[in-house]
Scaffold this motif. Structure first.
Motif, PDB file in Angstrom:
ATOM      1  N   LEU A   9       0.928  -1.135  -0.098  1.00  0.00           N
ATOM      2  CA  LEU A   9      -0.186   0.010  -0.072  1.00  0.00           C
ATOM      3  C   LEU A   9       1.039   1.102  -0.181  1.00  0.00           C
ATOM      4  O   LEU A   9       1.808   1.219   0.732  1.00  0.00           O
ATOM      5  CB  LEU A   9      -0.905   0.047   1.150  1.00  0.00           C
ATOM      6  CG  LEU A   9      -1.812  -1.277   1.338  1.00  0.00           C
ATOM      7  CD1 LEU A   9      -2.626  -0.987   2.540  1.00  0.00           C
ATOM      8  CD2 LEU A   9      -2.922  -1.268   0.026  1.00  0.00           C
ATOM      9  N   VAL A  10       0.566   2.392  -0.807  1.00  0.00           N
ATOM     10  CA  VAL A  10       1.323   3.499  -0.746  1.00  0.00           C
ATOM     11  C   VAL A  10       0.309   4.675  -0.631  1.00  0.00           C
ATOM     12  O   VAL A  10      -0.698   4.779  -1.426  1.00  0.00           O
ATOM     13  CB  VAL A  10       1.952   3.748  -2.226  1.00  0.00           C
ATOM     14  CG1 VAL A  10       2.683   4.773  -2.518  1.00  0.00           C
ATOM     15  CG2 VAL A  10       2.935   2.312  -2.472  1.00  0.00           C
ATOM     16  N   ARG A  11       0.530   5.682   0.217  1.00  0.00           N
ATOM     17  CA  ARG A  11      -0.050   6.949   0.356  1.00  0.00           C
ATOM     18  C   ARG A  11       0.848   7.935  -0.281  1.00  0.00           C
ATOM     19  O   ARG A  11       1.906   8.069   0.065  1.00  0.00           O
ATOM     20  CB  ARG A  11      -0.327   6.865   1.990  1.00  0.00           C
ATOM     21  CG  ARG A  11      -0.984   8.160   2.314  1.00  0.00           C
ATOM     22  CD  ARG A  11      -1.157   8.377   3.622  1.00  0.00           C
ATOM     23  NE  ARG A  11      -1.828   9.760   4.243  1.00  0.00           N
ATOM     24  CZ  ARG A  11      -2.279   9.973   5.286  1.00  0.00           C
ATOM     25  NH1 ARG A  11      -1.550   9.575   6.371  1.00  0.00           N
ATOM     26  NH2 ARG A  11      -2.854  11.116   5.431  1.00  0.00           N
ATOM     27  N   LYS A  12      -0.008   8.532  -1.214  1.00  0.00           N
ATOM     28  CA  LYS A  12       0.658   9.772  -1.632  1.00  0.00           C
ATOM     29  C   LYS A  12      -0.263  11.166  -1.452  1.00  0.00           C
ATOM     30  O   LYS A  12      -1.372  10.954  -1.299  1.00  0.00           O
ATOM     31  CB  LYS A  12       0.620   9.580  -3.235  1.00  0.00           C
ATOM     32  CG  LYS A  12       1.586   8.499  -3.881  1.00  0.00           C
ATOM     33  CD  LYS A  12       1.633   8.368  -5.356  1.00  0.00           C
ATOM     34  CE  LYS A  12       2.214   7.132  -5.870  1.00  0.00           C
ATOM     35  NZ  LYS A  12       2.288   6.945  -7.224  1.00  0.00           N
ATOM     36  N   GLU A  13       0.444  12.459  -1.401  1.00  0.00           N
ATOM     37  CA  GLU A  13      -0.132  13.504  -1.435  1.00  0.00           C
ATOM     38  C   GLU A  13      -0.442  13.935  -2.634  1.00  0.00           C
ATOM     39  O   GLU A  13       0.189  13.773  -3.681  1.00  0.00           O
ATOM     40  CB  GLU A  13       0.625  14.386  -0.440  1.00  0.00           C
ATOM     41  CG  GLU A  13       0.105  15.711  -0.446  1.00  0.00           C
ATOM     42  CD  GLU A  13       1.141  16.724   0.254  1.00  0.00           C
ATOM     43  OE1 GLU A  13       0.668  17.918   0.389  1.00  0.00           O
ATOM     44  OE2 GLU A  13       2.315  16.258   0.435  1.00  0.00           O
ATOM     45  N   ARG A  14      -1.689  14.642  -2.922  1.00  0.00           N
ATOM     46  CA  ARG A  14      -2.257  14.987  -4.115  1.00  0.00           C
ATOM     47  C   ARG A  14      -2.778  16.309  -3.963  1.00  0.00           C
ATOM     48  O   ARG A  14      -3.410  16.663  -2.972  1.00  0.00           O
ATOM     49  CB  ARG A  14      -3.162  14.091  -5.010  1.00  0.00           C
ATOM     50  CG  ARG A  14      -4.318  13.833  -4.188  1.00  0.00           C
ATOM     51  CD  ARG A  14      -5.187  12.740  -5.221  1.00  0.00           C
ATOM     52  NE  ARG A  14      -6.653  12.869  -4.205  1.00  0.00           N
ATOM     53  CZ  ARG A  14      -7.487  13.677  -4.505  1.00  0.00           C
ATOM     54  NH1 ARG A  14      -7.487  14.697  -5.193  1.00  0.00           N
ATOM     55  NH2 ARG A  14      -8.677  13.532  -4.114  1.00  0.00           N
ATOM     56  N   TRP A  15      -3.053  17.164  -5.070  1.00  0.00           N
ATOM     57  CA  TRP A  15      -3.859  18.312  -5.220  1.00  0.00           C
ATOM     58  C   TRP A  15      -5.242  18.128  -5.644  1.00  0.00           C
ATOM     59  O   TRP A  15      -5.205  17.106  -6.598  1.00  0.00           O
ATOM     60  CB  TRP A  15      -3.019  19.215  -5.920  1.00  0.00           C
ATOM     61  CG  TRP A  15      -1.655  19.837  -5.465  1.00  0.00           C
ATOM     62  CD1 TRP A  15      -0.509  19.343  -5.961  1.00  0.00           C
ATOM     63  CD2 TRP A  15      -1.515  20.960  -4.763  1.00  0.00           C
ATOM     64  NE1 TRP A  15       0.532  19.967  -5.165  1.00  0.00           N
ATOM     65  CE2 TRP A  15      -0.108  20.958  -4.204  1.00  0.00           C
ATOM     66  CE3 TRP A  15      -2.346  21.967  -4.223  1.00  0.00           C
ATOM     67  CZ2 TRP A  15       0.421  21.979  -3.565  1.00  0.00           C
ATOM     68  CZ3 TRP A  15      -1.857  22.745  -3.234  1.00  0.00           C
ATOM     69  CH2 TRP A  15      -0.566  23.004  -3.061  1.00  0.00           C
TER      70      TRP A  15
END
Length: 223
Positions: A9-15
Motif C-alpha cells: 500500500l502506498v499513500r501519496k499526497e495530491r492536489w
C-alpha cells in the motif's frame, strides 16, 4: 509518500479542487450549457438576405419550406428561382436529371404557385458525399455554362441546416458572389425551446456536428 504492508500500500499526497473551486467549475459548466441551449439554434438557423434577383431553393426541403419559398419569391422581386439537389435519397445513385431532388423541388414549387417559366432545376450528380457542397458547385457551373453574371444570390433552406448551407455555397462560389441565406422555421417544434422536442434535438445535434466538420475538416478539391 509513505508505504505500509511491505510496500503493498502506498499513500501519496495530491492536489485537488477546493470547495470554492468546485463551485466555480460547476457554475461555469452550467453557464456554458445554458449559453449552448440559448444560442446554438439562432447560430445554426441563420437568416441573412442579400439584395438579389435570384432565389435558390434546396430541392430536398419539405412542403412548409416550399410554401415559404413561394412567398419569398413573390414578395422579394426575384426574377428566377433555381432548385438544387442531387439524386433522390434511396435511388441508388444518379440515373437521370428527373430522379433528383432538384427536379422534385421544382415540381413542388410549380404546383404550389410559381410560374413554370420562372423555375429552373439545376441537378447535381453527386449522391454519396458532401451533397450540399456539390449541389452548390453544380449551380456555379450552370451559371458559367449559361454565361450568367450575377453579384448575389439568396439560398433558402430549412432550419438549422442554414449555417452549413451558407458556408458551403459561399465556399463554392468564392468571394466574387455574395451569398445570402434564408432559414425557414420548422412548424413542428418551438425553436426557442428546441431541446424539449425530439425533432429539435436531432436537428441541432446533427447539424452542429455537420457544421463543425464542414468548417474545420472539409477541404474541397481545388479543381
Amino acid at each position: 509518500m509513505t508505504q505500509s504492508f511491505y510496500g503493498i500500500l502506498v499513500r501519496k499526497e495530491r492536489w485537488g479542487l477546493s470547495g470554492w473551486a468546485r463551485l466555480v467549475v460547476g457554475v461555469t459548466v452550467l453557464l456554458v450549457g445554458w449559453l449552448f441551449l440559448m444560442e446554438i439554434h439562432p447560430f445554426l438557423a441563420v437568416t441573412h438576405r442579400e439584395n438579389a434577383k435570384i432565389l435558390v431553393v434546396e430541392g430536398w426541403v419539405d412542403q412548409y419550406a416550399i410554401n415559404a419559398a413561394v412567398k419569398e419569391f413573390k414578395s422579394g422581386h426575384y426574377e428566377k428561382i433555381l432548385v438544387t439537389g442531387g439524386p433522390v435519397v434511396g435511388s441508388g445513385g444518379y440515373s437521370n436529371d428527373f430522379m433528383t431532388e432538384a427536379s422534385v423541388g421544382a415540381d413542388l414549387l410549380i404546383k404550389t404557385g410559381i410560374p413554370a417559366e420562372c423555375v429552373q432545376m439545376v441537378p447535381s450528380r453527386v449522391w454519396n458525399q458532401n451533397r450540399t457542397y456539390y449541389s452548390a458547385v453544380a449551380l456555379r457551373d450552370w451559371f458559367s455554362r449559361h454565361n450568367m453574371q450575377f453579384p448575389s444570390v439568396n439560398v433558402l433552406t430549412e432550419e438549422a441546416h442554414a449555417r452549413r448551407t451558407w458556408l458551403l455555397f459561399q465556399e463554392a462560389f468564392g468571394r466574387g458572389v455574395r451569398v445570402g441565406i434564408i432559414s425557414v422555421p420548422n412548424p413542428d417544434y418551438d425553436e426557442s425551446h428546441w431541446w424539449r422536442y425530439s425533432d429539435g434535438v436531432r436537428d441541432i445535434i446533427d447539424e452542429a456536428i455537420a457544421y463543425v466538420y464542414a468548417k474545420f475538416f472539409f477541404w474541397p478539391p481545388k479543381s
